[in-house]
Design a protein around this motif. Sequence first.
Motif, PDB file in Angstrom:
ATOM      1  N   TYR A 153       0.820  -1.209   0.000  1.00 22.91           N
ATOM      2  CA  TYR A 153       0.000   0.000   0.000  1.00 22.91           C
ATOM      3  C   TYR A 153       0.859   1.266   0.000  1.00 22.91           C
ATOM      4  O   TYR A 153       0.444   2.314  -0.499  1.00 22.91           O
ATOM      5  N   GLY A 154       2.068   1.163   0.521  1.00 20.96           N
ATOM      6  CA  GLY A 154       2.985   2.296   0.440  1.00 20.96           C
ATOM      7  C   GLY A 154       3.287   2.682  -0.997  1.00 20.96           C
ATOM      8  O   GLY A 154       3.557   3.854  -1.304  1.00 20.96           O
ATOM      9  N   GLY A 155       3.247   1.699  -1.910  1.00 21.69           N
ATOM     10  CA  GLY A 155       3.401   1.997  -3.334  1.00 21.69           C
ATOM     11  C   GLY A 155       2.196   2.735  -3.886  1.00 21.69           C
ATOM     12  O   GLY A 155       2.335   3.621  -4.750  1.00 21.69           O
ATOM     13  N   PHE A 156       1.006   2.379  -3.400  1.00 21.33           N
ATOM     14  CA  PHE A 156      -0.189   3.111  -3.803  1.00 21.33           C
ATOM     15  C   PHE A 156      -0.043   4.582  -3.401  1.00 21.33           C
ATOM     16  O   PHE A 156      -0.348   5.489  -4.182  1.00 21.33           O
ATOM     17  N   GLY A 177       3.729  -2.827  -5.114  1.00 19.93           N
ATOM     18  CA  GLY A 177       2.728  -1.810  -4.811  1.00 19.93           C
ATOM     19  C   GLY A 177       2.362  -0.883  -5.936  1.00 19.93           C
ATOM     20  O   GLY A 177       2.204   0.323  -5.705  1.00 19.93           O
ATOM     21  N   LEU A 178       2.217  -1.386  -7.155  1.00 20.24           N
ATOM     22  CA  LEU A 178       1.738  -0.544  -8.251  1.00 20.24           C
ATOM     23  C   LEU A 178       0.237  -0.751  -8.402  1.00 20.24           C
ATOM     24  O   LEU A 178      -0.218  -1.765  -8.936  1.00 20.24           O
ATOM     25  N   ALA A 179      -0.520   0.206  -7.923  1.00 16.40           N
ATOM     26  CA  ALA A 179      -1.982   0.096  -7.928  1.00 16.40           C
ATOM     27  C   ALA A 179      -2.544   0.363  -9.313  1.00 16.40           C
ATOM     28  O   ALA A 179      -1.964   1.139 -10.086  1.00 16.40           O
ATOM     29  N   PRO A 180      -3.710  -0.228  -9.652  1.00  8.27           N
ATOM     30  CA  PRO A 180      -4.379   0.176 -10.891  1.00  8.27           C
ATOM     31  C   PRO A 180      -4.836   1.619 -10.782  1.00  8.27           C
ATOM     32  O   PRO A 180      -5.326   2.053  -9.727  1.00  8.27           O
ATOM     33  N   LEU A 181      -4.673   2.369 -11.841  1.00  6.90           N
ATOM     34  CA  LEU A 181      -4.959   3.798 -11.818  1.00  6.90           C
ATOM     35  C   LEU A 181      -6.410   4.112 -12.145  1.00  6.90           C
ATOM     36  O   LEU A 181      -6.900   5.198 -11.825  1.00  6.90           O
ATOM     37  N   THR A 182      -7.083   3.189 -12.805  1.00  5.36           N
ATOM     38  CA  THR A 182      -8.460   3.418 -13.224  1.00  5.36           C
ATOM     39  C   THR A 182      -9.254   2.129 -13.030  1.00  5.36           C
ATOM     40  O   THR A 182      -8.696   1.069 -12.757  1.00  5.36           O
ATOM     41  N   GLY A 183     -10.552   2.253 -13.220  1.00  2.00           N
ATOM     42  CA  GLY A 183     -11.401   1.063 -13.211  1.00  2.00           C
ATOM     43  C   GLY A 183     -11.957   0.744 -11.844  1.00  2.00           C
ATOM     44  O   GLY A 183     -11.446   1.204 -10.821  1.00  2.00           O
ATOM     45  N   PRO A 184     -13.004  -0.066 -11.808  1.00  2.00           N
ATOM     46  CA  PRO A 184     -13.638  -0.423 -10.541  1.00  2.00           C
ATOM     47  C   PRO A 184     -12.808  -1.423  -9.746  1.00  2.00           C
ATOM     48  O   PRO A 184     -11.929  -2.106 -10.283  1.00  2.00           O
ATOM     49  N   PRO A 376      12.459  10.154 -10.882  1.00  2.00           N
ATOM     50  CA  PRO A 376      12.936   8.792 -11.114  1.00  2.00           C
ATOM     51  C   PRO A 376      12.206   7.802 -10.193  1.00  2.00           C
ATOM     52  O   PRO A 376      12.148   8.005  -8.978  1.00  2.00           O
ATOM     53  N   VAL A 377      11.656   6.739 -10.794  1.00  2.00           N
ATOM     54  CA  VAL A 377      10.909   5.735 -10.041  1.00  2.00           C
ATOM     55  C   VAL A 377      11.351   4.356 -10.498  1.00  2.00           C
ATOM     56  O   VAL A 377      11.474   4.095 -11.700  1.00  2.00           O
ATOM     57  N   ALA A 378      11.586   3.465  -9.535  1.00  2.00           N
ATOM     58  CA  ALA A 378      11.877   2.062  -9.835  1.00  2.00           C
ATOM     59  C   ALA A 378      10.966   1.196  -8.979  1.00  2.00           C
ATOM     60  O   ALA A 378      10.768   1.463  -7.788  1.00  2.00           O
ATOM     61  N   ALA A 379      10.394   0.151  -9.583  1.00  2.00           N
ATOM     62  CA  ALA A 379       9.430  -0.696  -8.887  1.00  2.00           C
ATOM     63  C   ALA A 379       9.750  -2.160  -9.084  1.00  2.00           C
ATOM     64  O   ALA A 379      10.034  -2.598 -10.201  1.00  2.00           O
ATOM     65  N   ALA A 380       9.693  -2.912  -7.989  1.00  2.00           N
ATOM     66  CA  ALA A 380       9.771  -4.369  -8.054  1.00  2.00           C
ATOM     67  C   ALA A 380       8.357  -4.910  -8.214  1.00  2.00           C
ATOM     68  O   ALA A 380       7.473  -4.600  -7.409  1.00  2.00           O
ATOM     69  N   VAL A 381       8.156  -5.689  -9.256  1.00  2.00           N
ATOM     70  CA  VAL A 381       6.873  -6.352  -9.506  1.00  2.00           C
ATOM     71  C   VAL A 381       7.103  -7.849  -9.389  1.00  2.00           C
ATOM     72  O   VAL A 381       7.992  -8.396 -10.063  1.00  2.00           O
ATOM     73  N   TYR A 382       6.321  -8.506  -8.540  1.00  2.00           N
ATOM     74  CA  TYR A 382       6.493  -9.934  -8.304  1.00  2.00           C
ATOM     75  C   TYR A 382       5.500 -10.717  -9.156  1.00  2.00           C
ATOM     76  O   TYR A 382       4.284 -10.506  -9.053  1.00  2.00           O
ATOM     77  N   THR A 383       6.022 -11.593  -9.988  1.00  2.00           N
ATOM     78  CA  THR A 383       5.227 -12.279 -11.010  1.00  2.00           C
ATOM     79  C   THR A 383       3.999 -12.964 -10.433  1.00  2.00           C
ATOM     80  O   THR A 383       2.912 -12.920 -11.028  1.00  2.00           O
ATOM     81  N   LEU A 392      -1.915  -6.027 -13.739  1.00  2.00           N
ATOM     82  CA  LEU A 392      -2.381  -4.675 -13.440  1.00  2.00           C
ATOM     83  C   LEU A 392      -1.215  -3.762 -13.081  1.00  2.00           C
ATOM     84  O   LEU A 392      -1.211  -2.576 -13.411  1.00  2.00           O
ATOM     85  N   SER A 393      -0.196  -4.320 -12.403  1.00  2.26           N
ATOM     86  CA  SER A 393       0.982  -3.532 -12.053  1.00  2.26           C
ATOM     87  C   SER A 393       1.718  -3.062 -13.298  1.00  2.26           C
ATOM     88  O   SER A 393       2.133  -1.893 -13.396  1.00  2.26           O
ATOM     89  N   LEU A 394       1.897  -3.952 -14.263  1.00  7.75           N
ATOM     90  CA  LEU A 394       2.599  -3.575 -15.483  1.00  7.75           C
ATOM     91  C   LEU A 394       1.801  -2.571 -16.301  1.00  7.75           C
ATOM     92  O   LEU A 394       2.372  -1.686 -16.965  1.00  7.75           O
TER      93      LEU A 394
END
Length: 436
Positions: A153-156, A177-184, A376-383, A392-394
């Motif tokens: 949630y800190g990524g949100f 923590g890459l939240a979806p930006l749009t959508g329900p 500058p932003v770097a994010a770890a996304v776990y498959t 959704l993160s990608l």
Amino acid sequence: MSVPHEASEPYDVRGMRVTDHRFTVPLDHSTPDGESITVFAREYSDAELAPAETEQLPWLLYLQGGPGGKGSRLLSFSGWTKAASKHFRILMLDQRGTGLSTAANRQTLVLRGDASAQAQYLTHFRADSIVADAELIRETLGSEPWTTYGQSYGGFCTLTYLSFAPHGLRESLVTGGLAPLTGPADRVYRATFRRVAARNAEYFAKYPQDRGITTRIARHLDAVPEFLPTGERLSVRRFQMAGSFLGGNTRMDGLHFMLQEAFVPTPDGERLSDTFLETVHGLVSRAANPLYALIHESIYGQGGATGWAAERVLGEFPSFRPDAEEPLYTGEMVYPWYFDEDPALVPLKETAELLAAKNDWPELYNTGQLARNTVPVAAAVYTDDIYVDRDLSLETAEAVRGLQVWESADFHHDGIADDGEGIFNRLLGMVRQNRE
């Protein structure tokens, strides 16, 4: 703009120099002269450095997972904090309503008045308010644009920060923590239900004997009253919340060890052991973080009401139903019945219903600003993350200009608990590789 601020005298804890900070901030940042609350943060730096050297270090703000999670209570530098302490003064934020910040729980919310007043109060506890707090704190501390590190949630919250206060950021790191930006909210739960089902399959493939014991416990709970230490009867659907174990690499094995201690012989036949019931209680009680249940779905609220989205989407995944032939463990979804079965939440049921029905939530992200991002932003996304969906993160990563992704199948949602130092150093190197 600075705000009233109290700081303790520094004290040492196992090689760390620690200072406690309390800031007085507006409850509603749109009315800065109105009611105020306290936000607590704890500063950590390397005790081997002279105070003058520490003063020269830049700040790193850690944004904890949640919602409703307080900042980590460090007992020593280890993992990612060991890495970060070489470069930064670390500020652990107790997000509003948590930890030593002004509390928001069944004991304190009653002071606000009726359920409607409580719900209105809690509308100020999402990421937009947390970011506004952080900016006031940064300015009060006299910090230049700082580095943020957001887990889950800190990524949100980081995405909200990038949307509305990018001037306060030097660089941002995000893990899981890459939240979806749009959508329900429905599409979030549709994706995560599928991830949790796959994780169940992985778990039962590793421990096939646990498929039978899981079903046996479920059917036992249907037939025999078993009670948690707080006195309420344990339901099948609440037992299924033990799926929280599945969100981590090594934590998954903890579920197996818990199930091994499930039954003991008694004069009345086999019953669930006190050891098992105590462990389950620690997993299912929201006494320590009621905000998680109260505002969890609202973190996906973009305008319209969420309306108990997880409960609605559950109908599409019958294998998660408690009366399924072989019920699966659930993930971090929040359901309305939590407020019927958890003593810490029962007094807040009407408040939760009002929040679920709220249909005018403000936007949490500015997609136009994110498309123009220069931080500058770097994010770890776990498959295989069961809490924050990889696809959704990608999608979000593509919408944030300049955001660099490191995708890994080696970790689950709590990756920083497994190799926090390596993950932190990798992400910090990514955001700095073209600048230094």
